[in-house]
Design an enzyme around this catalytic site. Structure first.
Site, PDB file in Angstrom:
ATOM      1  N   SER A   1     -29.908 -13.537  30.260  1.00  0.00           N
ATOM      2  CA  SER A   1     -28.591 -12.937  30.045  1.00  0.00           C
ATOM      3  C   SER A   1     -28.652 -11.508  30.578  1.00  0.00           C
ATOM      4  CB  SER A   1     -28.267 -12.927  28.552  1.00  0.00           C
ATOM      5  OG  SER A   1     -27.177 -12.082  28.270  1.00  0.00           O
TER       6      SER A   1
ATOM      7  N   TYR B   1     -31.987 -11.491  19.695  1.00  0.00           N
ATOM      8  CA  TYR B   1     -31.447 -12.177  20.871  1.00  0.00           C
ATOM      9  C   TYR B   1     -31.739 -11.386  22.135  1.00  0.00           C
ATOM     10  CZ  TYR B   1     -28.100 -13.986  24.258  1.00  0.00           C
ATOM     11  OH  TYR B   1     -27.522 -14.490  25.408  1.00  0.00           O
TER      12      TYR B   1
END
Length: 262
Positions: free
Chosen positions: A139, A152
């Site tokens: 990401s 995360y």
């Protein structure tokens, strides 16, 4: 012998879109997900629409034993996998120390340990055959700290660095490794984490999973190290280099806190 593309997290979001895009281009698939009924439905749809072979494998990647069983079964069946797509992942949101340890542990198991286990076992087989391709999904969050989504962001940073490193190790053995770093994408991913996507980015900058998948599959033919769909996401990826880290932490933390807490 049929060669398969294995896609984890294939029942929704970017994983489903990648599976659909690959099937539309004639790729036979092994779909991995937790929900048997959803896998069966998607598998049948892809077979009917594209005339490709689709195998469904139910596996909860948060369970290390199930991951091992999946890999053992794939080897026992001698299925040839020439494209591994490690897409499965999820996020927690809010204060790390106030979240349950089980949810944070599961995040690391799915986002990091399951991905690495698949790379190790399937990557070893690819290296022995002298061919293959691995796509790991990170990401743009992996390029920066992520207060209020700390675990995360750290997991996606791991995936980014691991993928770049593995690329150099496996290149001489005929295996290509790429890492996908999408920005904000419309997906059930956010709903499951209780994140308000409309606060995460302006509507014009939010991509559809279908567009991310199309750009990614097109790019795989070129075997790039890093795939970042769209120019605005490329800018996000380089932005951490443009200012002091303390400011970056403050800015990203303020954004994530506003979208990740109720």
């Amino acid at each position: 012998m049929t060669a398969y593309a294995l896609v984890t997290g294939a029942t929704s979001g970017i994983g489903l879109a990648l599976a659909e895009t690959l099937a539309a281009r004639g790729r036979s698939l092994i779909l991995v997900g937790r929900r048997a009924e959803a896998l069966a439905t998607i598998g049948q749809q892809l077979r009917s629409a594209n005339g490709v072979e689709v195998i469904e494998r139910v596996c909860d990647l948060a369970d290390a034993q199930q991951v091992t069983q999946l890999l053992d079964a794939l080897e026992a069946e001698a299925l040839e996998i020439d494209l591994l797509v490690n897409n499965a992942g999820f996020t927690t949101s809010g204060s790390f120390v106030d979240n349950s340890w089980q949810s944070e542990r599961d995040l690391l198991q799915v986002n990091v340990l399951a991905l690495v286990a698949l790379c190790h076992r399937i990557g070893r087989r690819m290296a022995a055959a002298g061919r293959g391709q691995i796509l790991n999904v990170s990401s743009v969050s992996g390029f920066m700290p992520g207060p209020w989504m700390s675990n995360y962001a750290a997991s996606k940073s791991y995936v980014l660095i691991f993928s770049e490193s593995l690329r150099e190790e496996l290149a001489p053995r005929g295996v290509s490794v790429s890492v996908l770093c999408p920005g904000t994408t419309r997906s059930p991913f956010f709903d499951k984490a209780g994140i308000q996507i409309e606060k995460a980015a302006p509507d014009a900058l939010i991509m559809s999973a279908t567009d991310v998948a199309r750009i990614t599959v097109d790019a795989l033919a070129r075997k790039p190290a890093i795939i970042i769909p769209r120019f605005h996401n490329k800018l996000l990826a380089i932005s951490p280099r443009l200012g002091p880290r303390w400011l970056l932490r403050k800015v990203v933390g303020a954004l994530y806190r506003s979208v990740a807490t109720q």
